[in-house]
Structure formats: structure tokens, C-alpha cells
Design an enzyme around this catalytic site. Structure first.
Site, mmCIF file in Angstrom:
data_model
loop_
_atom_site.group_PDB
_atom_site.id
_atom_site.type_symbol
_atom_site.label_atom_id
_atom_site.label_comp_id
_atom_site.label_asym_id
_atom_site.label_seq_id
_atom_site.Cartn_x
_atom_site.Cartn_y
_atom_site.Cartn_z
ATOM 1 C CB SER A 139 56.729 88.404 -15.795
ATOM 2 O OG SER A 139 57.601 87.897 -14.811
ATOM 3 C CE LYS A 185 56.613 89.379 -11.938
ATOM 4 N NZ LYS A 185 55.378 88.722 -11.446
ATOM 5 C CE LYS A 219 59.344 86.089 -12.018
ATOM 6 N NZ LYS A 219 58.458 85.797 -10.862
ATOM 7 C CG ASP A 236 58.003 88.381 -8.558
ATOM 8 O OD1 ASP A 236 58.190 88.193 -7.334
ATOM 9 O OD2 ASP A 236 57.267 87.658 -9.260
ATOM 10 C CD GLU A 256 54.989 89.601 -8.061
ATOM 11 O OE1 GLU A 256 55.257 90.373 -9.012
ATOM 12 O OE2 GLU A 256 54.462 88.482 -8.221
ATOM 13 C CG ASP A 264 52.936 85.803 -6.385
ATOM 14 O OD1 ASP A 264 52.022 84.993 -6.157
ATOM 15 O OD2 ASP A 264 53.701 85.654 -7.373
ATOM 16 C CE LYS A 287 51.524 84.504 -9.822
ATOM 17 N NZ LYS A 287 52.792 83.900 -9.380
ATOM 18 N N GLY A 338 50.453 85.731 -13.241
ATOM 19 C CA GLY A 338 50.419 84.676 -14.251
ATOM 20 C C GLY A 338 51.292 83.518 -13.827
HETATM 21 O O1 OSB Z 1 56.070 84.900 -9.254
HETATM 22 O O2 OSB Z 1 54.772 85.827 -10.621
HETATM 23 C C1 OSB Z 1 55.519 84.895 -10.354
HETATM 24 C C2 OSB Z 1 55.821 82.554 -13.359
HETATM 25 C C3 OSB Z 1 55.844 81.333 -12.737
HETATM 26 C C4 OSB Z 1 55.807 81.290 -11.370
HETATM 27 C C5 OSB Z 1 55.740 82.467 -10.626
HETATM 28 C C6 OSB Z 1 55.695 83.696 -11.237
HETATM 29 C C7 OSB Z 1 55.781 83.745 -12.637
HETATM 30 C C8 OSB Z 1 55.844 84.985 -13.406
HETATM 31 C C9 OSB Z 1 55.424 84.943 -14.860
HETATM 32 O O3 OSB Z 1 56.281 86.027 -12.968
HETATM 33 C C10 OSB Z 1 54.057 85.462 -15.066
HETATM 34 C C11 OSB Z 1 53.536 85.176 -16.457
HETATM 35 O O4 OSB Z 1 53.909 85.906 -17.372
HETATM 36 O O5 OSB Z 1 52.718 84.249 -16.605
HETATM 37 MG MG MG Z 2 55.427 86.667 -8.290
#
Ligand code: OSB
Ligand code: MG
Length: 373
Positions: free
Chosen positions: A139, A165, A167, A192, A217, A242, A266, A294
Site C-alpha cells: 500500500s 495499491k 492511496k 484506496d 477501495e 474497507d 481487517k 493492514g
Molecule cells: O485504509 O487500508 C487502509 C493503513 C492505515 C489505516 C488504513 C489503511 C492503511 C493502509 C496500509 O492502507 C496497509 C498496511 O500496509 O498495513
Molecule cells: Mg483501506
């Protein structure tokens, strides 16, 4: 233990864990994790639980100081009162406390780890994993420039990550996606938004269609499940949820409404690994693929997540990256990727241990809360 054990004491720690690089999302940037770590000591043995709440209530309503308060004053007293506690019972004992899934997940994880270690059973076995290694995605946060992002993407792909992924947020969406897609025509790619858009952006988000994304996402706010269903009718890109998926029931409802074609699972968001398995099961029954999300976990949370990602319907690579993507020094021996995959731990419980000197270095506060029987 089939009959359960008494929870005798919980060591509550706070850890300061700097990230190798700040992680920027539409809700803000995280430069350092402030981790709430629980060590549950039961009459059958001890286990670890990691709380994934962030320092500020930006991803969801929970935040780490609040989670610690709820654990101490509202969750532990209820659990201490049970003469024979099993991990399977934790969620129902805690049901009178509304909300706080991440706090509940952390204590359930610690009790489950203690129970499974005592029994010599791994998280993977207990949850029903069918794989001994899982595909890793990565991510990637919002960057200042597209060339800067491309360098970061190139670096991760060179390391072997099997899915990227990105953001996104308004103002950082079409250009970075187009650039990554142009440079890597075949890489499995997804985005995402962390709830940064509104249904009025449907036409704009449809411009992502040509880039052949695996999914988008959580484009809209958590409580806009029906709007996600409406948005999905305007997009070729599959919609994944999510933040909106807070339980197996919520997953079933979102699927029935046509709000998501894919689900990010999650454990912290749904109240624990046992509910996460139920989310998996509901999605599997509806033919909706899932993947493991994650929350920038330490090696402890990562161990649980990698075990969960071994379940059969986890058919897409997860945000289960190697330890070095997050931390120069992890709490456990690092998870190291091999050919884009992480091995599922097979030892008792989480199957990993904290490195004692690391724990000492990273801990900023330690309190012991004992049952008073
Ligand atoms: O939205 O998936 C998410 C990290 C912190 C809070 C929300 C998210 C995330 C990530 C990172 O996208 C996921 C990771 O590599 O742990
Ligand atoms: Mg997410």
C-alpha cells in the site's frame, strides 16, 4: 483450553515505532505508530495482543488513548470476572460495551494467543488456513510528485511485491494511476480513497475505468453503503469496502445491496480474528473474494494477518507487506518476503515472539492490571 482459563493479569504497554517513511492518506499522514500492546497472563499461559487503533481518530472513531482507556476500565473488568474464559467467548462477554472493535480485537487476540500456545495450535490451523505462504501487495501513500511516486513503485516491484495499491484523494487520482499504469502495463493495481469522495464524483471516478484496476477501495464515507451500490453501477472498476464493513452482518448486508464486489478484511475493524473469519465465510458463501487489509502492524499483528490471509477465500494479494516496508526494527524477528510471498507462521499461537531487547527499547510505558478476586 476447551474449559477455559482465568485471566489473571494484563500487561498494558505503549510502544513508539517510527515508520521508515511517513505514510500519507486522504485522512492524514502517519510518521510513527503509537502501539498499544497487551500481554494477557492466564492460568494456562500468556499471549500477545496488538491494538491497531491509530494515534488520532481519523481512519475510524477509535484512537489509541481511547482504546487503552476502554481496555482498562470497560473490557478487562468484564473479562476478569469470568472464572473460565475462552477466546471464543470474549466477544459475547464484551458485547454490552458498544463499539470499540479495535480495543476488543486486541484483548481477544491476546487471549486467543495464550489459549493456542497452551494447546500447541497455530493461528493458521485454528482459523482454517489452507496455504503455507501468502501473496504480498504493498500500500503506497500519497506523494508530492508523480516522478517521486514512480520511483517508490519501481522500488517495491523490484523487491517482488505482487500487487500495488495507491492511496488516492481528489487532486491525486487520475494522474498517478495513469503514470503507474503506463510504466507497468501488467502490474495488478488497485486504489484506496479512504472515503475521500462523494457520489457526485461518480463521473470523475469512472475515468479510472480504462486503467484496468483490480478494485477501488472505500471511495465514499463509511455509512454510505447504498451510495456505494449506486456508484458501482457507474463504474467498471469493482468496488471494495474497507471502513464500511464492521462485522460479518455488515458484510452480508453490503453484498446483498450490491455495494461491493470485493471485501477488505481487517481483524481490528471487525472486533477480532474470530469475527474476521466469519466475514471471510459470509463472503465466500456469496462468491465475493476477500483480501487481508493492514494497519501498519508490528510483527505480532502481521503474524495473525498472514495466518488469516491463508484462508481459502483470500484470493487477492493483501496489504501484508514485509516488516522492512514499515519498520527498520520490528518487535519480532522480521517477516521477510520471498518471491513476493510471506510464509504463514506454523508455531503455537501467533508463531512468532517478541525480541526481548526490542520490546525494552520500544516500550515507553508499562502498566500491569491484575484481577482482584
Ligand atoms: O485504509 O487500508 C487502509 C493503513 C492505515 C489505516 C488504513 C489503511 C492503511 C493502509 C496500509 O492502507 C496497509 C498496511 O500496509 O498495513
Ligand atoms: Mg483501506
Amino acid at each position: 483450553m476447551g474449559t477455559g482459563a482465568r485471566l489473571e493479569c494484563v500487561r498494558i504497554r505503549r510502544l513508539r515505532m517510527p515508520l521508515v517513511a511517513p505514510f500519507r492518506t486522504s485522512f492524514g499522514a502517519v510518521a510513527e505508530r503509537d502501539v498499544l500492546l497487551l500481554e494477557a497472563v492466564t492460568t494456562a499461559g500468556a499471549g500477545w495482543g496488538e491494538c491497531v487503533a491509530l494515534a488520532e481518530p481519523l481512519y475510524s472513531a477509535e484512537y489509541v488513548d481511547g482504546a487503552e482507556h476502554v481496555v482498562r476500565h470497560h473490557l478487562l473488568p468484564r473479562l476478569f470476572a469470568r472464572p473460565r474464559l475462552t477466546a471464543a467467548r470474549v466477544a459475547e462477554v464484551l458485547r454490552p460495551v458498544a463499539g470499540h472493535p479495535m480495543a476488543k480485537a486486541a484483548i481477544e487476540m491476546a487471549v486467543l494467543d495464550a489459549e493456542l500456545r497452551a494447546r500447541g495450535e497455530s493461528f493458521a490451523e485454528h482459523l482454517g488456513a489452507v496455504r503455507d505462504a501468502v501473496d504480498c501487495g504493498v500500500s503506497i501513500g500519497i506523494h508530492d510528485t508523480v516522478p517521486g511516486l514512480l520511483d517508490v513503485v519501481d522500488g517495491y516491484l523490484a523487491e517482488g511485491y505482487r500487487r500495488v495499491k495507491l492511496k488516492i484523494e481528489p487532486g491525486w487520482d487520475l494522474a498517478p494511476v495513469a503514470a503507474v499504469r503506463e510504466r507497468h502495463p501488467d502490474v495488478p493495481l488497485q486504489v484506496d480513497a479512504n472515503a475521500a469522495y462523494s457520489l457526485a464524483d461518480a463521473g470523475h471516478l469512472a475515468k479510472l475505468d480504462p486503467f484496468d484496476l483490480l478494485l477501488i477501495e472505500q471511495p465514499l464515507p463509511d455509512d454510505q453503503v447504498r451510495a456505494h451500490a449506486e456508484l458501482a453501477r457507474h463504474l467498471r472498476t469493482p468496488v471494495c469496502l474497507d471502513e464500511s464493513i464492521t462485522s460479518a452482518r455488515a458484510a452480508a448486508d453490503a453484498i446483498a445491496l450490491g455495494a461491493c464486489a470485493v471485501v477488505n478484511v481487517k481483524p481490528g475493524r471487525v472486533g477480532g480474528y474470530l469475527e474476521a473469519r466469519r466475514v471471510h465465510d459470509v463472503c465466500q458463501a456469496a462468491n465475493v473474494p476477500v483480501w487481508c487489509g493492514g494497519m501498519l502492524e508490528t510483527g505480532l499483528g502481521r503474524a495473525g494477518n498472514v495466518a488469516l490471509a491463508g484462508l481459502p477465500n483470500f484470493v487477492l494479494p493483501g496489504d501484508t507487506s514485509a516488516s522492512d516496508r514499515y519498520y527498520a526494527r520490528d518487535l519480532t524477528e522480521p517477516f521477510v518476503m520471498e518471491k513476493g510471498r510471506l510464509a504463514v507462521p506454523d508455531g503455537p499461537g501467533l508463531g512468532v515472539d517478541v525480541v526481548p531487547e526490542r520490546l525494552r527499547e520500544l516500550t515507553v510505558r508499562l502498566d500491569e492490571v491484575r484481577a482482584t478476586h
